[in-house]
Design an enzyme around this catalytic site. Sequence first.
Site, PDB file in Angstrom:
ATOM      1  N   ASP A  10     -60.892 -12.763  33.737  1.00 59.89           N
ATOM      2  CA  ASP A  10     -59.682 -12.112  34.253  1.00 59.89           C
ATOM      3  C   ASP A  10     -59.495 -12.422  35.746  1.00 59.89           C
ATOM      4  O   ASP A  10     -58.411 -12.225  36.291  1.00 59.89           O
ATOM      5  CB  ASP A  10     -59.811 -10.584  34.114  1.00 59.89           C
ATOM      6  CG  ASP A  10     -58.991 -10.030  32.954  1.00 59.89           C
ATOM      7  OD1 ASP A  10     -57.954 -10.629  32.638  1.00 59.89           O
ATOM      8  OD2 ASP A  10     -59.406  -8.997  32.401  1.00 59.89           O
ATOM      9  N   LYS A  69     -54.769 -11.114  21.798  1.00 60.96           N
ATOM     10  CA  LYS A  69     -55.804 -11.951  22.423  1.00 60.96           C
ATOM     11  C   LYS A  69     -56.775 -12.460  21.360  1.00 60.96           C
ATOM     12  O   LYS A  69     -57.179 -13.627  21.373  1.00 60.96           O
ATOM     13  CB  LYS A  69     -56.544 -11.151  23.507  1.00 60.96           C
ATOM     14  CG  LYS A  69     -55.733 -11.023  24.793  1.00 60.96           C
ATOM     15  CD  LYS A  69     -56.241  -9.944  25.741  1.00 60.96           C
ATOM     16  CE  LYS A  69     -55.241  -9.760  26.898  1.00 60.96           C
ATOM     17  NZ  LYS A  69     -55.524  -8.653  27.790  1.00 60.96           N
ATOM     18  N   GLN A 114     -60.041  -4.396  28.841  1.00 56.98           N
ATOM     19  CA  GLN A 114     -58.596  -4.147  28.890  1.00 56.98           C
ATOM     20  C   GLN A 114     -58.294  -2.975  29.828  1.00 56.98           C
ATOM     21  O   GLN A 114     -58.880  -1.898  29.695  1.00 56.98           O
ATOM     22  CB  GLN A 114     -58.073  -3.876  27.467  1.00 56.98           C
ATOM     23  CG  GLN A 114     -56.564  -3.744  27.377  1.00 56.98           C
ATOM     24  CD  GLN A 114     -55.814  -5.031  27.735  1.00 56.98           C
ATOM     25  OE1 GLN A 114     -56.281  -6.133  27.459  1.00 56.98           O
ATOM     26  NE2 GLN A 114     -54.670  -4.898  28.369  1.00 56.98           N
TER      27      GLN A 114
HETATM   28  N1  GUN Z   1     -53.817  -5.022  31.579  1.00 56.30           N
HETATM   29  C1  GUN Z   1     -52.629  -5.601  31.886  1.00 56.30           C
HETATM   30  N2  GUN Z   1     -52.807  -6.897  32.194  1.00 56.30           N
HETATM   31  C2  GUN Z   1     -54.129  -7.147  32.077  1.00 56.30           C
HETATM   32  C3  GUN Z   1     -54.914  -8.316  32.253  1.00 56.30           C
HETATM   33  O1  GUN Z   1     -54.457  -9.404  32.616  1.00 56.30           O
HETATM   34  N3  GUN Z   1     -56.245  -8.156  32.019  1.00 56.30           N
HETATM   35  C4  GUN Z   1     -56.796  -6.973  31.649  1.00 56.30           C
HETATM   36  N4  GUN Z   1     -58.104  -6.923  31.471  1.00 56.30           N
HETATM   37  N5  GUN Z   1     -56.090  -5.878  31.485  1.00 56.30           N
HETATM   38  C5  GUN Z   1     -54.762  -5.972  31.693  1.00 56.30           C
END
Ligand code: GUN
Length: 295
Positions: A120, A53, A97
């Site tokens: 998100d 990211k 995350q």
């Molecule tokens: N863990 C797995 N997929 C995601 C996501 O799209 N966002 C976040 N914050 N954590 C994740």
Amino acid sequence: MAAKILDGKAIAQDIRAELKAKTAELKKQGIVPGLGVLLVGDDPASRSYVTAKEKACEETGLYSKEIKLPATASHKEILDVVNAFNADDRIDGILVQLPLPDSSMEQSVIEAIDPNKDVDGFHPLNVGRMMLGLPAFLPCTPHGVLQILKRSGIKTSGAHVVVIGRSNIVGRPLVNLLSQKSELGDATVTMCHTRTKNMKELTLQADIVVAAVGRPNTVTADMIKPGAVVIDVGVNRIEDATKKNGFRLAGDVDYAAVAEKASAITPVPGGVGPMTITMLLANTVESAIRRHGAK
Ligand code: GUN
């Protein structure tokens, strides 16, 4: 007949080029979209997602700020970071995350995020707005799946889509978005999950199957109608001593056999994965535009 490979990496690159141009425009107005990332603990998969990211932010011209906390971090320490991101004007998007080492904290942490920075799309306010078809940050993986279908010319309108998986992150929002009266929706949607009794009977009726389960080989060739489209959201690490890092990635679909029967299929890696990060960048740029009243 071998299936067409839906190249998520190439589609993601196209969208990232659009975002890079948009970000350069914003820079001329003194706006640099910023993403705040919080990683708690040292789960290897989470660490690698967060690194990807950050790299994507850098390549697209976004500012990113990463905070790492140990797995033992308290609820308060986590909330302090979220609140600091909420208050930081350079931060347009916040990503915590998941999963957190203590999953019982997840909901309250999500709800502490300023909904206007919730790129998100996990905050109940954004989930509710999405459900109602109102403007909202769309969760990145479901949005990425819809973009792959759209940009590959696969029509969802009137199609029967079977979504396997009912997670809050993928399955449930995807079912909702696909069923909405909208350009990316208008599908007839069936949701399957661990308690579904007659899964194969249902998937055999599907024009489009989306697998979002987190278990390899969940979708096998006998479950697929000839000519169906198959979208594989799974990212599973399979031990493999021949690989330098000791594992290889596999989706939820028995790729080789299903690719013989489907008309189109996403590979793993290189399918949905790159789209998830790209939609996160898109939401962050969108947030910066909204927050700064830019065009
Ligand atoms: N863990 C797995 N997929 C995601 C996501 O799209 N966002 C976040 N914050 N954590 C994740």
